[in-house]
Design a protein around this motif. Structure first.
Motif, short mmCIF file in Angstrom:
data_model
loop_
_atom_site.label_atom_id
_atom_site.label_comp_id
_atom_site.label_asym_id
_atom_site.label_seq_id
_atom_site.Cartn_x
_atom_site.Cartn_y
_atom_site.Cartn_z
N VAL A 248 0.84 -1.20 0.00
CA VAL A 248 0.00 0.00 0.00
C VAL A 248 0.87 1.25 0.00
N THR A 249 1.98 1.22 0.72
CA THR A 249 2.90 2.36 0.73
C THR A 249 3.43 2.66 -0.66
N GLN A 250 3.73 1.59 -1.42
CA GLN A 250 4.22 1.77 -2.79
C GLN A 250 3.12 2.32 -3.69
N ILE A 251 1.87 1.92 -3.45
CA ILE A 251 0.74 2.48 -4.23
C ILE A 251 0.64 3.98 -3.96
N ALA A 252 0.75 4.36 -2.69
CA ALA A 252 0.66 5.77 -2.33
C ALA A 252 1.77 6.57 -3.00
N GLU A 253 2.98 6.02 -3.00
CA GLU A 253 4.10 6.71 -3.65
C GLU A 253 3.86 6.86 -5.15
N ALA A 254 3.28 5.83 -5.77
CA ALA A 254 2.98 5.90 -7.21
C ALA A 254 1.96 6.99 -7.49
N LEU A 255 0.95 7.12 -6.64
CA LEU A 255 -0.07 8.14 -6.84
C LEU A 255 0.46 9.55 -6.56
N GLN A 256 1.49 9.63 -5.72
CA GLN A 256 2.12 10.92 -5.48
C GLN A 256 2.96 11.36 -6.67
N LYS A 257 3.49 10.37 -7.41
CA LYS A 257 4.31 10.69 -8.58
C LYS A 257 3.46 11.32 -9.70
N ASP A 258 2.23 10.86 -9.82
CA ASP A 258 1.32 11.42 -10.82
C ASP A 258 0.04 11.83 -10.09
N LYS A 259 -0.03 13.11 -9.73
CA LYS A 259 -1.13 13.57 -8.89
C LYS A 259 -2.45 13.74 -9.64
N ASN A 260 -2.42 13.50 -10.95
CA ASN A 260 -3.64 13.62 -11.75
C ASN A 260 -4.36 12.30 -11.97
N VAL A 261 -3.66 11.20 -11.71
CA VAL A 261 -4.26 9.90 -11.99
C VAL A 261 -5.34 9.57 -10.96
N VAL A 262 -6.46 9.03 -11.46
CA VAL A 262 -7.58 8.59 -10.62
C VAL A 262 -7.74 7.08 -10.82
N ILE A 263 -7.92 6.34 -9.73
CA ILE A 263 -7.97 4.88 -9.84
C ILE A 263 -9.20 4.31 -9.13
N ALA A 264 -9.62 3.16 -9.64
CA ALA A 264 -10.61 2.33 -8.95
C ALA A 264 -9.85 1.15 -8.35
N ILE A 265 -10.12 0.87 -7.09
CA ILE A 265 -9.48 -0.26 -6.42
C ILE A 265 -10.46 -1.42 -6.45
N GLU A 266 -10.10 -2.50 -7.17
CA GLU A 266 -11.00 -3.64 -7.34
C GLU A 266 -10.49 -4.85 -6.55
N GLY A 267 -11.36 -5.41 -5.72
CA GLY A 267 -11.02 -6.61 -4.97
C GLY A 267 -11.55 -7.86 -5.65
N HIS A 268 -10.74 -8.95 -5.65
CA HIS A 268 -11.14 -10.21 -6.30
C HIS A 268 -10.76 -11.39 -5.41
N THR A 269 -11.55 -12.45 -5.48
CA THR A 269 -11.27 -13.69 -4.75
C THR A 269 -11.28 -14.86 -5.72
N ASP A 270 -10.93 -16.05 -5.20
CA ASP A 270 -11.14 -17.27 -5.98
C ASP A 270 -12.58 -17.74 -5.75
N ASN A 271 -12.91 -18.93 -6.20
CA ASN A 271 -14.29 -19.40 -6.10
C ASN A 271 -14.53 -20.32 -4.90
N THR A 272 -13.57 -20.36 -3.97
CA THR A 272 -13.73 -21.21 -2.79
C THR A 272 -14.76 -20.60 -1.84
N GLY A 273 -15.69 -21.40 -1.37
CA GLY A 273 -16.67 -20.93 -0.40
C GLY A 273 -17.88 -20.27 -1.01
N ASN A 274 -18.60 -19.54 -0.17
CA ASN A 274 -19.87 -18.92 -0.55
C ASN A 274 -19.65 -17.68 -1.41
N ALA A 275 -20.36 -17.56 -2.53
CA ALA A 275 -20.16 -16.46 -3.47
C ALA A 275 -20.54 -15.11 -2.85
#
Length: 334
Positions: A248-275
Protein backbone atom coordinates in the motif's frame (compact mmCIF):
# COMPACT_ATOMS: atom_id res chain seq x y z
CA UNK A 1 37.41 -100.72 51.99
CA UNK A 2 40.32 -98.46 51.09
CA UNK A 3 39.99 -99.50 47.44
CA UNK A 4 36.31 -98.64 47.44
CA UNK A 5 36.99 -95.23 48.94
CA UNK A 6 39.70 -94.54 46.38
CA UNK A 7 37.44 -95.51 43.49
CA UNK A 8 34.66 -93.23 44.73
CA UNK A 9 37.15 -90.40 45.15
CA UNK A 10 38.50 -90.76 41.62
CA UNK A 11 34.98 -90.92 40.20
CA UNK A 12 33.99 -87.73 41.98
CA UNK A 13 37.10 -85.99 40.71
CA UNK A 14 36.40 -87.06 37.10
CA UNK A 15 32.75 -85.96 37.31
CA UNK A 16 33.80 -82.61 38.80
CA UNK A 17 36.33 -82.04 36.01
CA UNK A 18 33.79 -82.90 33.32
CA UNK A 19 31.28 -80.45 34.80
CA UNK A 20 33.88 -77.74 34.90
CA UNK A 21 34.75 -78.34 31.24
CA UNK A 22 31.08 -78.28 30.26
CA UNK A 23 30.52 -75.06 32.23
CA UNK A 24 33.52 -73.48 30.54
CA UNK A 25 32.30 -74.59 27.10
CA UNK A 26 28.80 -73.30 27.86
CA UNK A 27 30.23 -69.95 28.91
CA UNK A 28 32.23 -69.66 25.70
CA UNK A 29 29.17 -70.54 23.59
CA UNK A 30 27.01 -67.99 25.39
CA UNK A 31 29.48 -65.19 24.65
CA UNK A 32 29.71 -65.95 20.91
CA UNK A 33 26.03 -65.26 20.12
CA UNK A 34 25.83 -61.61 21.16
CA UNK A 35 29.08 -60.87 19.31
CA UNK A 36 27.56 -62.19 16.07
CA UNK A 37 24.30 -60.28 16.67
CA UNK A 38 26.18 -57.02 17.30
CA UNK A 39 28.17 -57.43 14.12
CA UNK A 40 24.98 -57.88 12.08
CA UNK A 41 23.32 -54.93 13.80
CA UNK A 42 26.29 -52.72 13.05
CA UNK A 43 26.18 -53.70 9.39
CA UNK A 44 22.47 -52.78 9.20
CA UNK A 45 23.10 -49.46 10.90
CA UNK A 46 25.91 -48.68 8.49
CA UNK A 47 23.76 -49.59 5.47
CA UNK A 48 21.48 -46.62 6.16
CA UNK A 49 24.29 -44.27 5.17
CA UNK A 50 25.48 -46.19 2.14
CA UNK A 51 23.19 -44.71 -0.54
CA UNK A 52 24.86 -41.94 -2.52
CA UNK A 53 23.39 -40.83 -5.83
CA UNK A 54 26.88 -39.85 -6.98
CA UNK A 55 27.69 -43.56 -7.04
CA UNK A 56 25.14 -44.17 -9.80
CA UNK A 57 26.37 -44.16 -13.40
CA UNK A 58 25.08 -41.58 -15.87
CA UNK A 59 22.66 -42.77 -18.55
CA UNK A 60 23.63 -42.00 -22.13
CA UNK A 61 20.20 -42.89 -23.53
CA UNK A 62 17.96 -40.37 -25.28
CA UNK A 63 15.11 -40.13 -22.77
CA UNK A 64 13.22 -37.26 -24.40
CA UNK A 65 11.56 -34.47 -22.47
CA UNK A 66 9.65 -34.32 -19.18
CA UNK A 67 7.79 -36.38 -18.05
CA UNK A 68 9.94 -38.82 -20.09
CA UNK A 69 7.43 -41.70 -20.15
CA UNK A 70 5.03 -42.64 -22.94
CA UNK A 71 2.67 -45.09 -21.31
CA UNK A 72 2.47 -48.66 -22.67
CA UNK A 73 0.02 -49.22 -25.49
CA UNK A 74 -3.52 -49.66 -24.21
CA UNK A 75 -2.91 -47.67 -20.99
CA UNK A 76 -3.62 -44.03 -20.22
CA UNK A 77 -3.36 -41.48 -17.43
CA UNK A 78 -6.70 -40.71 -15.81
CA UNK A 79 -8.08 -37.18 -15.78
CA UNK A 80 -6.79 -35.09 -12.92
CA UNK A 81 -3.13 -36.03 -13.35
CA UNK A 82 -0.79 -33.59 -11.60
CA UNK A 83 1.86 -31.82 -13.67
CA UNK A 84 3.62 -28.88 -12.02
CA UNK A 85 6.70 -26.80 -12.72
CA UNK A 86 7.82 -27.13 -9.10
CA UNK A 87 6.60 -29.33 -6.27
CA UNK A 88 7.74 -32.07 -3.91
CA UNK A 89 7.34 -35.85 -4.00
CA UNK A 90 8.50 -38.52 -1.55
CA UNK A 91 10.50 -41.56 -2.69
CA UNK A 92 11.74 -44.55 -0.63
CA UNK A 93 15.49 -44.46 -0.04
CA UNK A 94 16.22 -47.69 1.86
CA UNK A 95 12.64 -47.67 3.11
CA UNK A 96 12.73 -44.04 4.26
CA UNK A 97 10.36 -41.73 2.36
CA UNK A 98 12.65 -38.94 1.21
CA UNK A 99 11.49 -35.65 -0.38
CA UNK A 100 12.80 -34.53 -3.78
CA UNK A 101 11.79 -31.27 -5.46
CA UNK A 102 11.48 -30.17 -9.06
CA UNK A 103 9.13 -30.71 -11.99
CA UNK A 104 6.42 -33.10 -10.85
CA UNK A 105 4.14 -35.56 -12.63
CA UNK A 106 1.71 -37.80 -10.73
CA UNK A 107 -1.04 -39.88 -12.31
CA UNK A 108 -3.40 -42.79 -11.86
CA UNK A 109 -2.99 -45.28 -14.71
CA UNK A 110 -5.80 -47.37 -16.18
CA UNK A 111 -6.67 -49.27 -19.34
CA UNK A 112 -8.16 -47.36 -22.25
CA UNK A 113 -11.86 -47.85 -22.77
CA UNK A 114 -12.70 -51.34 -23.98
CA UNK A 115 -9.48 -52.88 -22.62
CA UNK A 116 -8.78 -54.73 -19.37
CA UNK A 117 -5.99 -53.59 -17.06
CA UNK A 118 -3.09 -56.02 -16.54
CA UNK A 119 -0.83 -55.43 -13.54
CA UNK A 120 1.90 -57.63 -15.00
CA UNK A 121 1.77 -55.81 -18.34
CA UNK A 122 2.18 -52.39 -16.73
CA UNK A 123 4.94 -53.43 -14.34
CA UNK A 124 6.99 -55.38 -16.90
CA UNK A 125 6.64 -52.61 -19.49
CA UNK A 126 7.89 -50.04 -16.99
CA UNK A 127 10.76 -52.10 -15.60
CA UNK A 128 12.04 -53.25 -19.00
CA UNK A 129 11.98 -49.68 -20.28
CA UNK A 130 13.76 -48.36 -17.20
CA UNK A 131 16.57 -50.86 -17.63
CA UNK A 132 16.82 -50.11 -21.36
CA UNK A 133 17.54 -46.41 -20.70
CA UNK A 134 20.11 -47.02 -17.98
CA UNK A 135 17.91 -46.41 -14.96
CA UNK A 136 19.00 -47.96 -11.65
CA UNK A 137 16.56 -49.72 -9.34
CA UNK A 138 16.86 -48.20 -5.87
CA UNK A 139 13.93 -49.80 -4.04
CA UNK A 140 11.44 -52.62 -4.56
CA UNK A 141 9.25 -53.36 -1.58
CA UNK A 142 6.95 -51.88 1.06
CA UNK A 143 7.57 -49.22 3.67
CA UNK A 144 6.50 -49.79 7.27
CA UNK A 145 3.37 -48.35 8.82
CA UNK A 146 5.62 -46.50 11.25
CA UNK A 147 7.41 -44.84 8.32
CA UNK A 148 4.07 -43.89 6.75
CA UNK A 149 2.91 -42.36 10.04
CA UNK A 150 6.18 -40.41 10.27
CA UNK A 151 6.15 -38.73 6.87
CA UNK A 152 2.61 -38.64 5.43
CA UNK A 153 1.54 -35.27 6.82
CA UNK A 154 4.59 -33.68 5.19
CA UNK A 155 3.30 -34.62 1.72
CA UNK A 156 1.11 -31.78 0.36
CA UNK A 157 -0.26 -34.06 -2.38
CA UNK A 158 -1.41 -36.90 -0.12
CA UNK A 159 -4.74 -38.22 -1.36
CA UNK A 160 -4.32 -36.68 -4.80
CA UNK A 161 -3.85 -38.30 -8.19
CA UNK A 162 -1.06 -40.88 -8.37
CA UNK A 163 -0.67 -41.02 -4.59
CA UNK A 164 2.12 -43.47 -3.69
CA UNK A 165 3.69 -44.18 -0.31
CA UNK A 166 1.38 -46.31 1.84
CA UNK A 167 2.65 -49.19 3.98
CA UNK A 168 0.65 -51.82 2.07
CA UNK A 169 1.89 -50.80 -1.40
CA UNK A 170 4.71 -52.49 -3.26
CA UNK A 171 6.76 -49.57 -4.56
CA UNK A 172 9.26 -49.85 -7.39
CA UNK A 173 11.66 -46.91 -7.49
CA UNK A 174 14.24 -46.15 -10.21
CA UNK A 175 16.65 -43.26 -10.76
CA UNK A 176 18.00 -42.00 -14.07
CA UNK A 177 21.08 -39.79 -13.91
CA UNK A 178 21.45 -37.69 -17.04
CA UNK A 179 24.15 -35.10 -17.70
CA UNK A 180 21.65 -33.10 -19.78
CA UNK A 181 18.43 -33.63 -17.80
CA UNK A 182 19.76 -34.00 -14.27
CA UNK A 183 18.48 -36.51 -11.73
CA UNK A 184 15.15 -38.10 -12.58
CA UNK A 185 13.19 -40.05 -9.97
CA UNK A 186 10.52 -42.51 -11.14
CA UNK A 187 8.34 -44.74 -8.97
CA UNK A 188 5.21 -46.74 -9.50
CA UNK A 189 2.88 -49.15 -7.80
CA UNK A 190 0.15 -51.37 -9.20
CA UNK A 191 -2.57 -53.89 -8.40
CA UNK A 192 -5.10 -55.71 -10.57
CA UNK A 193 -7.31 -52.59 -10.78
CA UNK A 194 -4.78 -49.98 -11.96
CA UNK A 195 -1.44 -48.34 -11.41
CA UNK A 196 0.06 -45.13 -10.08
CA UNK A 197 3.08 -43.31 -11.48
CA UNK A 198 5.26 -40.52 -10.04
CA UNK A 199 8.07 -38.68 -11.82
CA UNK A 200 10.29 -35.85 -10.57
CA UNK A 201 12.96 -34.08 -12.59
CA UNK A 202 15.05 -32.65 -9.79
CA UNK A 203 15.56 -28.89 -9.91
CA UNK A 204 16.55 -26.25 -7.39
CA UNK A 205 13.87 -23.78 -6.35
CA UNK A 206 13.98 -20.42 -8.14
CA UNK A 207 12.52 -17.44 -6.33
CA UNK A 208 10.21 -15.42 -8.60
CA UNK A 209 8.70 -13.05 -6.05
CA UNK A 210 9.97 -9.50 -6.41
CA UNK A 211 9.17 -6.46 -4.32
CA UNK A 212 6.42 -4.24 -5.69
CA UNK A 213 7.73 -0.74 -6.39
CA UNK A 214 6.02 2.57 -7.03
CA UNK A 215 7.80 2.88 -10.38
CA UNK A 216 6.37 -0.46 -11.55
CA UNK A 217 2.86 0.60 -10.53
CA UNK A 218 3.20 3.90 -12.41
CA UNK A 219 4.48 2.06 -15.48
CA UNK A 220 1.62 -0.48 -15.41
CA UNK A 221 -1.02 2.25 -15.03
CA UNK A 222 0.51 4.26 -17.86
CA UNK A 223 1.08 1.38 -20.32
CA UNK A 224 -1.69 -1.10 -19.44
CA UNK A 225 -4.25 1.06 -17.69
CA UNK A 226 -4.15 -1.16 -14.61
CA UNK A 227 -1.81 -2.75 -12.11
CA UNK A 228 -2.43 -6.24 -10.66
CA UNK A 229 -1.22 -6.57 -7.09
CA UNK A 230 -1.21 -9.26 -4.40
CA UNK A 231 -1.82 -7.63 -1.04
CA UNK A 232 -1.80 -9.86 2.03
CA UNK A 233 -4.78 -9.73 4.39
CA UNK A 234 -5.56 -11.70 7.54
CA UNK A 235 -7.25 -15.01 6.69
CA UNK A 236 -10.89 -14.43 5.69
CA UNK A 237 -10.62 -10.84 6.97
CA UNK A 238 -10.15 -7.37 5.47
CA UNK A 239 -7.32 -6.38 7.82
CA UNK A 240 -4.14 -5.63 5.87
CA UNK A 241 -1.06 -7.48 7.16
CA UNK A 242 2.35 -5.88 7.74
CA UNK A 243 3.55 -7.18 4.36
CA UNK A 244 0.38 -5.87 2.74
CA UNK A 245 0.96 -2.39 4.17
CA UNK A 246 4.33 -2.24 2.42
CA UNK A 247 2.53 -2.71 -0.91
CA UNK A 248 0.00 0.00 0.00
CA UNK A 249 2.90 2.36 0.73
CA UNK A 250 4.22 1.77 -2.79
CA UNK A 251 0.74 2.48 -4.23
CA UNK A 252 0.66 5.77 -2.33
CA UNK A 253 4.10 6.71 -3.65
CA UNK A 254 2.98 5.90 -7.21
CA UNK A 255 -0.07 8.14 -6.84
CA UNK A 256 2.12 10.92 -5.48
CA UNK A 257 4.31 10.69 -8.58
CA UNK A 258 1.32 11.42 -10.82
CA UNK A 259 -1.13 13.57 -8.89
CA UNK A 260 -3.64 13.62 -11.75
CA UNK A 261 -4.26 9.90 -11.99
CA UNK A 262 -7.58 8.59 -10.62
CA UNK A 263 -7.97 4.88 -9.84
CA UNK A 264 -10.61 2.33 -8.95
CA UNK A 265 -9.48 -0.26 -6.42
CA UNK A 266 -11.00 -3.64 -7.34
CA UNK A 267 -11.02 -6.61 -4.97
CA UNK A 268 -11.14 -10.21 -6.30
CA UNK A 269 -11.27 -13.69 -4.75
CA UNK A 270 -11.14 -17.27 -5.98
CA UNK A 271 -14.29 -19.40 -6.10
CA UNK A 272 -13.73 -21.21 -2.79
CA UNK A 273 -16.67 -20.93 -0.40
CA UNK A 274 -19.87 -18.92 -0.55
CA UNK A 275 -20.16 -16.46 -3.47
CA UNK A 276 -22.07 -13.84 -1.46
CA UNK A 277 -19.51 -13.97 1.34
CA UNK A 278 -16.62 -13.73 -1.16
CA UNK A 279 -18.11 -10.66 -2.81
CA UNK A 280 -18.53 -8.88 0.51
CA UNK A 281 -15.01 -9.88 1.57
CA UNK A 282 -13.50 -8.56 -1.67
CA UNK A 283 -15.41 -5.28 -1.29
CA UNK A 284 -14.27 -4.88 2.32
CA UNK A 285 -10.66 -5.53 1.31
CA UNK A 286 -10.81 -2.98 -1.53
CA UNK A 287 -12.15 -0.39 0.92
CA UNK A 288 -9.41 -1.26 3.42
CA UNK A 289 -6.85 -0.38 0.74
CA UNK A 290 -8.73 2.85 -0.07
CA UNK A 291 -8.76 3.90 3.59
CA UNK A 292 -5.08 3.05 4.00
CA UNK A 293 -4.22 5.23 0.99
CA UNK A 294 -6.24 8.12 2.43
CA UNK A 295 -4.32 7.71 5.69
CA UNK A 296 -1.12 7.94 3.62
CA UNK A 297 -2.19 11.33 2.27
CA UNK A 298 -3.96 10.46 -1.00
CA UNK A 299 -7.01 12.62 -1.75
CA UNK A 300 -10.12 10.45 -1.44
CA UNK A 301 -11.62 12.08 -4.57
CA UNK A 302 -8.99 10.19 -6.60
CA UNK A 303 -10.08 6.82 -5.24
CA UNK A 304 -13.03 4.45 -5.45
CA UNK A 305 -13.40 0.86 -4.29
CA UNK A 306 -15.49 -2.13 -5.35
CA UNK A 307 -15.42 -5.87 -4.82
CA UNK A 308 -16.22 -8.47 -7.48
CA UNK A 309 -15.69 -11.68 -5.49
CA UNK A 310 -15.02 -14.52 -7.91
CA UNK A 311 -16.92 -12.96 -10.82
CA UNK A 312 -13.83 -11.93 -12.82
CA UNK A 313 -11.14 -14.62 -12.53
CA UNK A 314 -7.80 -14.11 -14.28
CA UNK A 315 -7.49 -17.86 -14.84
CA UNK A 316 -9.60 -20.97 -14.26
CA UNK A 317 -9.97 -21.90 -10.59
CA UNK A 318 -8.80 -25.45 -11.30
CA UNK A 319 -5.67 -25.58 -9.10
CA UNK A 320 -4.30 -24.06 -5.91
CA UNK A 321 -1.79 -22.11 -8.00
CA UNK A 322 -4.51 -20.59 -10.18
CA UNK A 323 -6.72 -19.78 -7.20
CA UNK A 324 -3.82 -17.85 -5.67
CA UNK A 325 -3.55 -15.82 -8.89
CA UNK A 326 -7.24 -14.94 -8.68
CA UNK A 327 -6.98 -13.62 -5.10
CA UNK A 328 -5.79 -10.15 -6.07
CA UNK A 329 -6.33 -6.40 -5.98
CA UNK A 330 -6.39 -4.45 -9.23
CA UNK A 331 -5.77 -0.73 -9.60
CA UNK A 332 -7.68 0.42 -12.67
CA UNK A 333 -6.92 3.82 -14.18
CA UNK A 334 -10.00 6.02 -14.75
Amino acid sequence: MKKTTLIFGLSALIISCNQAVKQQEGTEDSTEIPVEVNEVKTEKENSSTEFNIEDLAFSTADIGDFPFINLPEGLEADQGAIQRKFDVCFFPIQGIMTPFEGKLYKANISAVRGEEYSQRYFEKSMEDYMLSVGAVKVFDGEITKEEYDRYNKQDPNKGGSGDIGYWNQNIKFFIIRSKDKGNIYIQWTSNNAGGKLNIVQEEAFKQTITKVTADEIVKDLSEKGKSILYINFDVDQSTITTDGKEVVTQIAEALQKDKNVVIAIEGHTDNTGNAVHNKKLSNDRANSVLNALIADGIDKTRLSAIGFGSEKPLVDNNSDENKAKNRRVELVKK
